[in-house]
Design an enzyme around this catalytic site. Structure first.
Site, PDB file in Angstrom:
ATOM      1  N   GLY A 144       0.821  -1.205   0.000  1.00 40.11           N
ATOM      2  CA  GLY A 144       0.000   0.000   0.000  1.00 40.11           C
ATOM      3  C   GLY A 144       0.852   1.251   0.000  1.00 40.11           C
ATOM      4  N   GLY A 191      -1.446   8.009   0.706  1.00 40.07           N
ATOM      5  CA  GLY A 191      -1.687   8.109   2.131  1.00 40.07           C
ATOM      6  C   GLY A 191      -0.473   7.834   2.990  1.00 40.07           C
ATOM      7  N   GLY A 226       1.130   5.033   3.521  1.00 42.39           N
ATOM      8  CA  GLY A 226       2.143   4.196   2.886  1.00 42.39           C
ATOM      9  C   GLY A 226       3.099   5.001   2.022  1.00 42.39           C
ATOM     10  N   TYR A 243     -13.854  -4.257  10.388  1.00 38.21           N
ATOM     11  CA  TYR A 243     -12.587  -3.518  10.445  1.00 38.21           C
ATOM     12  C   TYR A 243     -11.914  -3.687  11.806  1.00 38.21           C
ATOM     13  CZ  TYR A 243      -9.224   0.297  10.298  1.00 38.21           C
ATOM     14  OH  TYR A 243      -8.065   1.024  10.353  1.00 38.21           O
TER      15      TYR A 243
END
Length: 293
Positions: A18, A22, A24, A171
């Site tokens: 990722g 963002g 990452g 989540y």
């Protein structure tokens, strides 16, 4: 924010899932600025190539690009083969990829997407790369969790949320799974030079959850955004765990704001962690045997 030393990661290869946007991407930028050789994984070829160009333009050195949808076990396995063939040294693996879906989605493997991407992808990729990490020790596995794990519960009777689905419940379960996995991995790697730690990055302003947001997200995230961390600030703890010299032998810990913190009571349930390992190994077709040197 911690001071960045230009050559602190020189000669070290860091793999980030990722890594295209963002936290990452910000993690990749920060570690590249410290001299690390980066290998970033993204789902989309164009976005991943674009992120690599940005990292190089910002002063980063070598940035390798790998493309895979990590919700697919076949693609995780193909990715691991590519990495083992093309990246001779891996010193740090950062399991950063994750997602949130308000409605229930199934992967190519007919698994619930949140559990598959947020937990099983990290579990499978880490296990497939462990020999390479051992060979290049001292090395580190860093897994991005969340304080949302504190309200999570591993429902072994309904891991795939088939009976009832809530995006938040799925989540939170996956983020607790991240920590249980980290602690169990650390126990299994005690006799090796590989450490395993998890972290909470803080509430960060990214596109997280935008693909299938809940009504609450649509209403409140725009109002909260001015108070959220920037991606660069959200990446600070990941960068710290990947690079800090004084963490070379620290393992089995949970960090927030670059400091160790007690995680939830459920996260220290060793029987649940061992069971989750066995179930996860079965779901991805790996042996559940202890991971030892």
């Amino acid at each position: 924010m911690q001071q960045i030393h230009r050559e602190a990661m020189a000669g070290r290869t860091v793999l980030i899932s990722g890594g295209t946007a963002g936290i990452g991407r910000a993690t990749a930028l920060g570690l590249a600025a410290m001299g690390a050789h980066l290998a970033i994984i993204g789902r989309d070829r164009g976005r991943t190539d674009h992120a690599a160009r940005e990292i190089r333009a910002a002063g980063g050195g070598q940035v390798d690009v790998f493309v895979a949808d990590l919700s697919s076990q076949a693609q995780v396995r193909h990715l691991a083969d590519e990495l083992l063939h093309n990246v001779p040294r891996i010193h740090v693996l950062i399991n950063n990829v994750g997602g949130y879906w308000n409605t229930r989605h199934l992967t190519a493997d007919r698994l619930e997407r949140t559990f598959a991407l947020n937990h099983l992808a990290a579990f499978l990729l880490t296990n497939l790369l462990l020999d390479r990490l051992r060979q290049n020790g001292p090395s580190r596995v860093v897994t991005v969790s969340s304080n949302a794990h504190a309200t999570g519960r591993i429902d072994f009777d309904d891991l795939q949320c088939e009976r009832s689905y809530s995006g938040t419940r799925a989540y939170n379960q996956s983020k607790l799974a991240n920590i249980l996995f980290t602690y169990e991995l650390a126990r299994r790697l005690q006799a090796t030079s590989v450490t395993a730690n998890a972290l909470h990055p803080g509430v960060t302003s990214t596109t997280f959850g935008a693909e299938d947001p809940s009504r609450a997200q649509r209403l409140f995230v725009p109002l909260m955004r001015p108070f959220m961390k920037t991606p660069a600030r959200g990446a600070v703890t990941s960068i710290h765990l990947a690079s800090a010299p004084d963490l070379a032998q620290v393992t089995g810990q949970y960090f927030t704001n670059s400091k160790p913190k007690r995680s939830s009571k459920r996260s220290y349930d060793e029987a649940a962690a061992a069971r989750l390992w066995r179930v996860s190994a079965d779901l991805v077709g790996l042996s559940a045997a202890p991971t030892t040197a």
